[in-house]
Design an enzyme around this catalytic site. Structure first.
Site, short mmCIF file in Angstrom:
data_model
loop_
_atom_site.label_atom_id
_atom_site.label_comp_id
_atom_site.label_asym_id
_atom_site.label_seq_id
_atom_site.Cartn_x
_atom_site.Cartn_y
_atom_site.Cartn_z
N GLU A 138 0.77 -1.32 -0.10
CA GLU A 138 0.04 0.01 -0.08
C GLU A 138 1.04 1.30 -0.13
O GLU A 138 2.06 1.15 0.60
CB GLU A 138 -0.81 0.09 1.40
CG GLU A 138 -1.85 1.28 1.34
CD GLU A 138 -2.90 0.91 2.51
OE1 GLU A 138 -3.69 1.86 2.51
OE2 GLU A 138 -2.55 0.00 3.17
N ASN A 193 -12.71 -1.73 -0.76
CA ASN A 193 -11.69 -2.01 0.44
C ASN A 193 -12.44 -1.60 1.61
O ASN A 193 -12.50 -0.28 1.91
CB ASN A 193 -10.44 -1.60 0.24
CG ASN A 193 -9.58 -1.67 1.50
OD1 ASN A 193 -9.09 -2.60 1.84
ND2 ASN A 193 -9.54 -0.71 2.45
N GLU A 194 -12.69 -2.46 2.61
CA GLU A 194 -13.05 -2.08 3.88
C GLU A 194 -14.24 -0.85 3.79
O GLU A 194 -14.27 -0.08 4.48
CB GLU A 194 -11.94 -1.66 4.74
CG GLU A 194 -10.86 -2.88 5.19
CD GLU A 194 -9.88 -2.74 6.28
OE1 GLU A 194 -10.03 -1.07 6.66
OE2 GLU A 194 -9.09 -3.16 6.68
N TYR A 236 -6.35 -9.14 11.53
CA TYR A 236 -4.84 -8.84 12.10
C TYR A 236 -4.76 -9.55 13.35
O TYR A 236 -5.83 -9.63 14.52
CB TYR A 236 -4.72 -7.35 12.12
CG TYR A 236 -4.57 -6.73 10.84
CD1 TYR A 236 -3.49 -6.69 10.13
CD2 TYR A 236 -5.69 -6.26 10.12
CE1 TYR A 236 -3.19 -6.30 9.07
CE2 TYR A 236 -5.53 -5.49 8.86
CZ TYR A 236 -4.18 -5.48 8.30
OH TYR A 236 -4.22 -5.03 7.01
N GLU A 274 -6.08 -9.26 3.48
CA GLU A 274 -5.32 -8.43 4.64
C GLU A 274 -5.02 -9.46 5.95
O GLU A 274 -6.31 -9.79 6.34
CB GLU A 274 -5.87 -7.03 4.79
CG GLU A 274 -5.80 -6.20 3.82
CD GLU A 274 -6.06 -4.69 4.27
OE1 GLU A 274 -5.87 -4.51 5.53
OE2 GLU A 274 -6.52 -3.91 3.33
N GLN A 288 2.20 -6.21 5.49
CA GLN A 288 2.51 -5.84 4.08
C GLN A 288 3.77 -6.34 3.70
O GLN A 288 4.76 -6.53 4.50
CB GLN A 288 2.18 -4.39 3.88
CG GLN A 288 0.81 -3.70 3.88
CD GLN A 288 0.58 -2.39 3.83
OE1 GLN A 288 1.27 -1.59 3.12
NE2 GLN A 288 -0.79 -1.90 4.17
#
Length: 495
Positions: free
Chosen positions: A25, A170-171, A237, A300, A349
């Site tokens: 990103e 995204n999100e 996450y 992610e 990432q």
């Protein structure tokens, strides 16, 4: 002693190579001064893309790379990043710094060609328009005469690219617009209508999926838009300082280095929760898609710790220890076991941000413990999942107990068996006894990484974590026995 059973005679789903994908990103030093240094840099590069990073990524066979975000994607206009005159914008999501757009569509797709991986484009839905998306796809993939294809040629690229994966938002439940699932389902179908296949380029359409355990989001999307998508994303996450059922308390992230044993085991327990999470979303998807035609795209995932001291906290730069390597190995084993539905995953990432495989500092480059996990696991790519099982004790603390060992196994096209096993114990080696079935084996090769839970690799110092080989591992009567060091990730190749 732990008993591990490997049965090559019982085969399951294909382990899609894209499970071993990555994500970059426009965030901190995730792209600039790391992957992209510019053509005038003294650091060796090809068209501005640094050579040592490309070589390292080719070695672990990166199959797919997601870009440009993340939250950055939801205010990114691709037209700012093509041609000789690039628009300078403010990266409002990550530190408020100026983004000069010198790394845009051409540079990203050049990077993918140098790595030899597939591009995965994340489109702007939160603040963009269907026309922007439609014209971007035309620009990248149309071979005929059109305003966008001709503009691409003017900017130096005659032949179109192949774009296989395209994410529509995204999100969107958060930074991508704070949408309700019903609203996003309508928006998704609106945008998806204008994602056209030009020539022989067939696009795999990926909808924005849930945050963690939001099964209602998955149910709504599958019910209202499931027939219009090829994949549904999932974000998760791993953070140590809270329990699985609690929402993210972002302020409670712990340090990347210098943590204690309790923190270590809480982190591993949190990593293992991803198995339950995938099972829950699979159950919802099965109700609307019993033939597994819609993939889970885990685009992610990874650890999220505090930023390193004296760095910009908005840049999310963190060190990478054996704890992160264990989390990566557990996650990849879990993705392998769910490869009937999980067809892509993208570590967050790739360089200098969160759980990176590479860290850079000027001309210097460090391969992290997580990098070595991807090296040890790359043999699973496009192999066939086979039966594996562990009979073992638990390890950990009173607060956070976890299995002592974790495993997955697959059969390669050449018939060899690739096994990856993790010793989660922070301080106890494990006597591992393997019972092999389904075919006769005569040899075994073992490579591994191991060390203290806080071990990490630093610039200008000998690596604390690197891959080692075990000598003289014998297979006798289809059995294999050796000691797994504490806090260890191992690859076993059986022939």
């Amino acid at each position: 002693m732990a008993l591990l059973f490997i049965n090559a005679g019982r085969k399951y789903s294909k382990v899609n190579k894209n499970i071993y994908g990555h994500f970059s990103e426009h965030l901190g030093r995730g792209i600039y001064n790391s992957i992209y240094v510019g053509e005038n840099s003294p650091i060796a590069n090809v068209r501005g893309i640094r050579t040592d990073v490309v070589e390292a990524l080719r070695h672990i066979k990166v199959p797919v790379l997601r870009w440009p975000g993340g939250c950055f994607a939801e205010y990114y206009n691709w037209k700012d990043g093509v041609g000789p005159d690039r628009q300078r914008i403010v990266n409002a999501g990550w530190g408020g710094i100026v983004e000069d757009n010198s790394f845009g569509t051409h540079e990203f797709l050049d990077l993918c060609e140098q790595i030899d991986c597939s591009p995965y484009i994340a489109a702007n839905v939160g603040s963009g328009t269907p026309r922007e998306v439609s014209e971007w796809i035309e620009y990248m993939t149309f071979s005929g005469e059109s305003p966008m294809a001709n503009w691409r040629r003017q900017n130096g690229r005659d032949e179109p690219w192949k774009i296989e994966f395209f994410g529509i938002g995204n999100e969107n439940w958060g930074c991508g617009g704070n949408m309700r699932p019903e609203y996003y389902a309508d928006i998704y179908k609106h945008f998806e209508t204008f994602v056209r296949n030009y020539d022989n380029n067939k696009i795999f359409r990926i909808a924005c999926g849930a945050d963690g355990s939001d099964y209602k989001w998955t149910e709504t999307l599958m019910r209202l838009a499931g027939k219009n998508m090829n994949g549904l994303s999932l974000h998760y996450y791993t953070m140590p300082k809270y329990y699985e059922t609690e929402p993210y308390p972002w302020e409670n992230k712990g340090p990347a280095v210098g943590f204690d044993k309790g923190n270590y085991y809480r982190t591993l327990r949190r990593a293992l929760y991803i198995d339950e999470l995938i099972r829950g979303h699979k159950h919802v998807m099965d109700q609307y898609d019993p033939k597994n035609e819609v993939s889970i795209i885990m685009d992610e995932w990874g650890t999220w710790h505090q930023a390193e001291p004296e760095t910009n906290p908005a840049f999310l730069y963190q060190q990478n220890t054996m704890r992160d390597a264990i989390v990566a190995a557990l996650s990849l084993n879990i993705f392998n076991t769910h490869s009937d539905r999980v067809h892509m995953a993208n570590l967050a990432q790739m360089v200098n941000v969160l759980q990176s495989v590479i860290l850079t500092d000027g001309e210097h480059m460090v391969l992290t413990p997580t990098y070595h996990v991807f090296d040890l696991f790359k043999g699973h790519q496009d192999s066939t999942l086979i039966e594996s099982y562990v009979q073992q004790d638990m390890t950990g603390t009173e607060e956070a107990s976890v299995p002592a060992l974790h495993i997955s196994a697959s059969e390669r096209a050449d018939g060899r068996i690739h096994v990856t096993v993790v010793n989660l114990s922070v301080d106890e080696p494990q006597q591992a006894h393997f019972l092999l079935a389904g075919k006769e084996f005569s040899s075994a090769e073992v490579r591994f990484i191991a060390g203290d839970m806080n071990n990490h690799n630093q610039f200008g110092q000998p690596p604390q974590v690197e891959v080692h080989s075990m000598p003289d591992i014998k297979v006798k009567d289809n059995c294999l026995h050796f000691e797994l060091p504490a806090c260890c990730v191992a690859e076993i190749i059986l022939d």
